[in-house]
Every structure is written in C-alpha cells, then in structure tokens.
Design a protein around this motif. Sequence first.
Motif, mmCIF file in Angstrom:
data_model
loop_
_atom_site.group_PDB
_atom_site.id
_atom_site.type_symbol
_atom_site.label_atom_id
_atom_site.label_comp_id
_atom_site.label_asym_id
_atom_site.label_seq_id
_atom_site.Cartn_x
_atom_site.Cartn_y
_atom_site.Cartn_z
ATOM 1 N N ARG A 71 0.817 -1.208 0.000
ATOM 2 C CA ARG A 71 0.000 0.000 0.000
ATOM 3 C C ARG A 71 0.855 1.265 0.000
ATOM 4 N NH1 ARG A 71 -2.600 -3.962 1.828
ATOM 5 N NH2 ARG A 71 -2.153 -4.203 4.009
ATOM 6 N N THR A 72 1.927 1.196 -0.772
ATOM 7 C CA THR A 72 2.855 2.327 -0.893
ATOM 8 C C THR A 72 2.948 2.719 -2.354
ATOM 9 O OG1 THR A 72 4.111 1.558 1.020
ATOM 10 C CG2 THR A 72 5.226 3.081 -0.478
ATOM 11 N N GLU A 73 2.912 4.000 -2.597
ATOM 12 C CA GLU A 73 2.962 4.527 -3.963
ATOM 13 C C GLU A 73 4.283 5.245 -4.185
ATOM 14 O OE1 GLU A 73 0.519 7.772 -6.677
ATOM 15 O OE2 GLU A 73 -0.330 7.072 -4.788
ATOM 16 N N ALA A 94 4.929 7.347 -0.875
ATOM 17 C CA ALA A 94 3.752 7.776 -0.124
ATOM 18 C C ALA A 94 3.088 6.533 0.448
ATOM 19 C CB ALA A 94 2.782 8.531 -1.022
ATOM 20 N N ASP A 95 3.073 6.440 1.762
ATOM 21 C CA ASP A 95 2.404 5.339 2.458
ATOM 22 C C ASP A 95 0.944 5.726 2.616
ATOM 23 O OD1 ASP A 95 1.236 3.748 4.510
ATOM 24 O OD2 ASP A 95 3.242 3.205 5.220
ATOM 25 N N ARG A 96 0.059 5.052 1.892
ATOM 26 C CA ARG A 96 -1.358 5.418 1.877
ATOM 27 C C ARG A 96 -2.071 5.022 3.161
ATOM 28 N NH1 ARG A 96 -0.814 9.437 -1.181
ATOM 29 N NH2 ARG A 96 -0.288 8.975 -3.316
ATOM 30 N N THR A 97 -1.531 4.078 3.917
ATOM 31 C CA THR A 97 -2.144 3.688 5.190
ATOM 32 C C THR A 97 -1.810 4.694 6.283
ATOM 33 O OG1 THR A 97 -1.991 1.365 4.547
ATOM 34 C CG2 THR A 97 -2.346 1.825 6.879
ATOM 35 N N ALA A 98 -0.544 5.063 6.372
ATOM 36 C CA ALA A 98 -0.092 6.000 7.408
ATOM 37 C C ALA A 98 -0.224 7.454 6.973
ATOM 38 C CB ALA A 98 1.363 5.715 7.767
ATOM 39 N N VAL A 140 4.789 10.686 3.643
ATOM 40 C CA VAL A 140 5.655 10.705 2.462
ATOM 41 C C VAL A 140 7.088 10.653 2.966
ATOM 42 C CG1 VAL A 140 6.394 12.042 0.447
ATOM 43 C CG2 VAL A 140 3.986 12.024 1.115
ATOM 44 N N GLU A 141 7.899 9.819 2.316
ATOM 45 C CA GLU A 141 9.279 9.620 2.766
ATOM 46 C C GLU A 141 10.199 9.490 1.559
ATOM 47 O OE1 GLU A 141 11.658 6.162 5.336
ATOM 48 O OE2 GLU A 141 9.584 5.848 4.736
ATOM 49 N N ARG A 142 11.367 10.143 1.631
ATOM 50 C CA ARG A 142 12.390 9.989 0.594
ATOM 51 C C ARG A 142 13.402 8.980 1.099
ATOM 52 N NH1 ARG A 142 15.634 14.675 -2.717
ATOM 53 N NH2 ARG A 142 17.302 13.335 -3.445
ATOM 54 N N VAL A 143 13.681 7.951 0.278
ATOM 55 C CA VAL A 143 14.582 6.878 0.688
ATOM 56 C C VAL A 143 15.643 6.651 -0.382
ATOM 57 C CG1 VAL A 143 12.807 5.715 2.076
ATOM 58 C CG2 VAL A 143 13.105 5.070 -0.307
ATOM 59 N N PRO A 144 16.845 6.266 0.030
ATOM 60 C CA PRO A 144 17.856 5.917 -0.973
ATOM 61 C C PRO A 144 17.440 4.633 -1.679
ATOM 62 C CG PRO A 144 18.670 5.445 1.238
ATOM 63 C CD PRO A 144 17.339 6.108 1.401
ATOM 64 N N ALA A 166 17.561 0.354 -6.958
ATOM 65 C CA ALA A 166 16.723 -0.461 -7.835
ATOM 66 C C ALA A 166 15.288 -0.430 -7.314
ATOM 67 C CB ALA A 166 17.232 -1.895 -7.869
ATOM 68 N N LEU A 167 14.364 -0.769 -8.192
ATOM 69 C CA LEU A 167 12.954 -0.785 -7.840
ATOM 70 C C LEU A 167 12.276 -1.901 -8.611
ATOM 71 C CD1 LEU A 167 10.340 0.517 -6.625
ATOM 72 C CD2 LEU A 167 10.299 1.969 -8.669
ATOM 73 N N PHE A 168 11.519 -2.741 -7.919
ATOM 74 C CA PHE A 168 10.717 -3.782 -8.544
ATOM 75 C C PHE A 168 9.282 -3.561 -8.116
ATOM 76 C CE2 PHE A 168 8.540 -7.889 -8.283
ATOM 77 C CZ PHE A 168 8.666 -8.311 -9.591
ATOM 78 N N ILE A 169 8.385 -3.479 -9.066
ATOM 79 C CA ILE A 169 6.977 -3.264 -8.768
ATOM 80 C C ILE A 169 6.210 -4.515 -9.166
ATOM 81 C CG2 ILE A 169 4.927 -1.887 -9.265
ATOM 82 C CD1 ILE A 169 6.863 0.409 -9.977
ATOM 83 N N MET A 170 5.447 -5.052 -8.236
ATOM 84 C CA MET A 170 4.639 -6.227 -8.526
ATOM 85 C C MET A 170 3.170 -5.862 -8.413
ATOM 86 S SD MET A 170 4.658 -9.878 -6.691
ATOM 87 C CE MET A 170 3.106 -10.690 -6.469
#
Length: 137
Positions: free
Chosen positions: A15-17, A33-37, A40-44, A47-51
């Motif tokens: 549930r994160t965008e 963006a955590d839609r539950t909490a 918004v957070e910037r993280v190092p 790579a990114l994998f979206i399922m």
Amino acid sequence: MRAVEATPNIIVRHRTEVVDGGGDGHLEHLTLADRTANTVERVPAAALFIMIGGEPHTQWLPDSMARDGQGYLVTGREIREESPARWALGRDPMPLETSMPGVFAAGDVRKGSIKRVASAVGEGATAVRLVHEYLGS
C-alpha cells in the motif's frame, strides 16, 4: 515471496505509492507515499521492482463463473476438465473463454497465466480475435 522478504537489502512495502524518484544518470532515491499511514518519505534506492496483479480480484464477477481455489478464472478446455457442470454448450470452450460463454479472460486474472506484462498483452490481443470469431459464429 518469503525469499524476497528474507533478503536483507530488499524492503517490501505494501500500500505504498512511488510518487517520485531521481538520481544523476541512475536511480539514487525514491519518494514513497504510504497510503495507510498518510506519510511521504524519501529513501535511498539503487533499484525498484513493482509487482501488481498478485491477486485476481474476481469477486465482483458472478459466482457461476468457474474459478480455482485462489479466485483465478478457469478458461478454455480446463473448464470441461475441472468444472464440467459449468459448461452446458455442445462445443468446447474457446481458448481464453470463461465458463460464461462469450466472456473471455486475459492476463493475470486467468488461472495458469504467466504473470508477465508481455504475455498479458498477447493474450489480450488473442482475446480480441476470439471475440470476433465468437460473434461471427
């Protein structure tokens, strides 16, 4: 999924965008963006994998449509093999045809699908051809 979650340099976020990303010539960070909490957070990130499509979400369809134990739609000749009572027509189901004659399924919602975008696109194109064939018969 357990192997992915057990890998120390992989973080699974539900549930994160992903709302932004950036870097100098390659991915260096993501904005999440955590839609539950509602945060918004910037993280190092390197790579990114979206399922997507891990669940079939077929509950909105009529109960009369044949599904497997996880809710994926049974299509084609498997209908007669697994749910013969759900197919009343004298002909075999067409490939990708559901237990509701004239209704076709393609992509991740289908039992046994490969769960890849390219495969889903190919199945969708095939389904269009099959619909034309169905309507022409």
